[in-house]
Design a protein around this motif. Sequence first.
Motif, PDB file in Angstrom:
ATOM      1  N   GLY A 165       0.781  -1.198   0.031  1.00 12.76           N
ATOM      2  CA  GLY A 165      -0.006   0.056  -0.057  1.00 12.76           C
ATOM      3  C   GLY A 165       0.799   1.135  -0.079  1.00 12.76           C
ATOM      4  O   GLY A 165       0.300   2.287   0.057  1.00 12.76           O
ATOM      5  N   GLN A 166       2.111   1.176  -0.080  1.00 15.20           N
ATOM      6  CA  GLN A 166       3.034   2.305  -0.002  1.00 15.20           C
ATOM      7  C   GLN A 166       3.866   2.483  -1.019  1.00 15.20           C
ATOM      8  O   GLN A 166       4.776   3.373  -0.999  1.00 15.20           O
ATOM      9  N   ALA A 167       3.527   2.130  -2.326  1.00 13.33           N
ATOM     10  CA  ALA A 167       4.244   2.154  -3.570  1.00 13.33           C
ATOM     11  C   ALA A 167       3.871   3.799  -4.013  1.00 13.33           C
ATOM     12  O   ALA A 167       2.796   4.067  -3.985  1.00 13.33           O
ATOM     13  N   THR A 168       4.894   4.267  -4.357  1.00 11.26           N
ATOM     14  CA  THR A 168       4.596   5.893  -4.713  1.00 11.26           C
ATOM     15  C   THR A 168       4.261   6.060  -6.503  1.00 11.26           C
ATOM     16  O   THR A 168       3.478   6.749  -6.548  1.00 11.26           O
ATOM     17  N   ASN A 169       4.687   5.014  -6.845  1.00 10.03           N
ATOM     18  CA  ASN A 169       4.302   4.881  -8.438  1.00 10.03           C
ATOM     19  C   ASN A 169       4.001   3.191  -8.565  1.00 10.03           C
ATOM     20  O   ASN A 169       4.627   2.239  -7.955  1.00 10.03           O
ATOM     21  N   ALA A 170       3.174   3.011  -9.717  1.00  6.94           N
ATOM     22  CA  ALA A 170       2.996   1.674 -10.112  1.00  6.94           C
ATOM     23  C   ALA A 170       4.335   1.070 -10.424  1.00  6.94           C
ATOM     24  O   ALA A 170       5.151   1.581 -11.126  1.00  6.94           O
ATOM     25  N   ILE A 171       4.459  -0.300 -10.085  1.00  9.21           N
ATOM     26  CA  ILE A 171       5.819  -0.719 -10.449  1.00  9.21           C
ATOM     27  C   ILE A 171       5.419  -1.891 -11.481  1.00  9.21           C
ATOM     28  O   ILE A 171       4.413  -2.787 -11.339  1.00  9.21           O
ATOM     29  N   PHE A 209      -2.242  -5.210  -6.102  1.00  8.99           N
ATOM     30  CA  PHE A 209      -1.748  -4.194  -4.991  1.00  8.99           C
ATOM     31  C   PHE A 209      -0.595  -4.220  -4.673  1.00  8.99           C
ATOM     32  O   PHE A 209       0.014  -2.910  -4.245  1.00  8.99           O
ATOM     33  N   LEU A 210       0.574  -5.237  -4.465  1.00 12.45           N
ATOM     34  CA  LEU A 210       1.703  -5.044  -3.942  1.00 12.45           C
ATOM     35  C   LEU A 210       2.598  -4.621  -4.847  1.00 12.45           C
ATOM     36  O   LEU A 210       3.728  -4.270  -4.505  1.00 12.45           O
ATOM     37  N   HIS A 211       2.363  -4.534  -6.175  1.00  9.74           N
ATOM     38  CA  HIS A 211       2.960  -3.567  -7.222  1.00  9.74           C
ATOM     39  C   HIS A 211       2.429  -2.418  -7.473  1.00  9.74           C
ATOM     40  O   HIS A 211       2.957  -1.591  -8.501  1.00  9.74           O
ATOM     41  N   GLY A 212       1.745  -1.873  -6.659  1.00  7.33           N
ATOM     42  CA  GLY A 212       1.246  -0.295  -6.593  1.00  7.33           C
ATOM     43  C   GLY A 212       0.292  -0.015  -7.721  1.00  7.33           C
ATOM     44  O   GLY A 212      -0.014   1.316  -7.925  1.00  7.33           O
ATOM     45  N   ALA A 217      -6.341  -2.990  -8.505  1.00 13.39           N
ATOM     46  CA  ALA A 217      -6.523  -3.946  -7.167  1.00 13.39           C
ATOM     47  C   ALA A 217      -7.721  -3.612  -6.455  1.00 13.39           C
ATOM     48  O   ALA A 217      -8.400  -4.519  -6.218  1.00 13.39           O
ATOM     49  N   MET A 218      -8.015  -2.280  -6.275  1.00 15.76           N
ATOM     50  CA  MET A 218      -9.250  -2.014  -5.425  1.00 15.76           C
ATOM     51  C   MET A 218     -10.462  -2.459  -6.174  1.00 15.76           C
ATOM     52  O   MET A 218     -11.390  -2.843  -5.559  1.00 15.76           O
TER      53      MET A 218
END
Length: 302
Positions: A165-171, A209-212, A217-218
Amino acid sequence: NPEVYANLVELYDLAGNPKKVYEVLSEMSRMFTKDSVWTAVFNKDQSLVADAVKKTEHNMHRYGTLYHQRGQKLENKKFLTAAAQIYTLYLDTFEKYPTSYEIRYYLADILFDFEKYSESADHYTTVAFADPKKGKYTQQAAMNAVLAIQKLDQKQKYDKLPPAGQATNAIEIPGVKKKLVAVLDNYVKLLPQDKRGYQMRYTAAEVYFLHGHYESAMARFDAIAQELPTTDQGKASVKIILAYNSEKKDWKTTLELCEKFIKSPYGKDKTMNGFIVKIQKNASFNYAFALAQNNDHIEAAR
């Protein structure tokens, strides 16, 4: 003459040379089932051409399954390799034949055992979608495709991801993870009533979700929450949706979501109700505080 080639195949088999068996079968495929000098010469005799095709198909099927059975019984990789080569040749030559359905499934099994998980999953997926409603192997092929990519995923070394939940940009999602999501989605699509698909849906959402990729994800978590309200996955989805929006300090959205979930079956679940109310109270306080800071006292008092 196809009979000469068929005799050669038998002789090489008796000599214990599956490699030569495959080579002769390849030559039969090239000569008797495709455009060649032989088919051009005998083009007018359609019964002869049809017989040659029939003999070629029969021998490919026979020796592919024969070597597969021998390989399994003797745990002999040489025979299994030959079987996989002949099965591949069969599919290249007779893909439209009904028997190609089982041949492809057998090939996928061998590739799985050889740890060629990506190729194996591709063949399993083709089988699963070949006849979704009545196919003999629909469920097992779909599941095996998932198992194959899970095995492949476990063998990978990935870069460390930021806290959830803390990725600043999509990975960028790695290729194997994308393929994992694809086979999970395929299983759910093919077998929507199968309870094993519940966790598959959650796992796929988690990858995003884990990759931003929070929007995707939502959307997935919300669908799980709406469609599977009595399941562990549904409850976990509600928690992650509310926690994510709270973490973002999007208090208005959090309050709207809390109200929605309170009015749903989750509101009647004592544990879930307690969790939602706790989030709701925190969001309400912070939302009012934020409005007051912006001098919106009327809205804050509501």
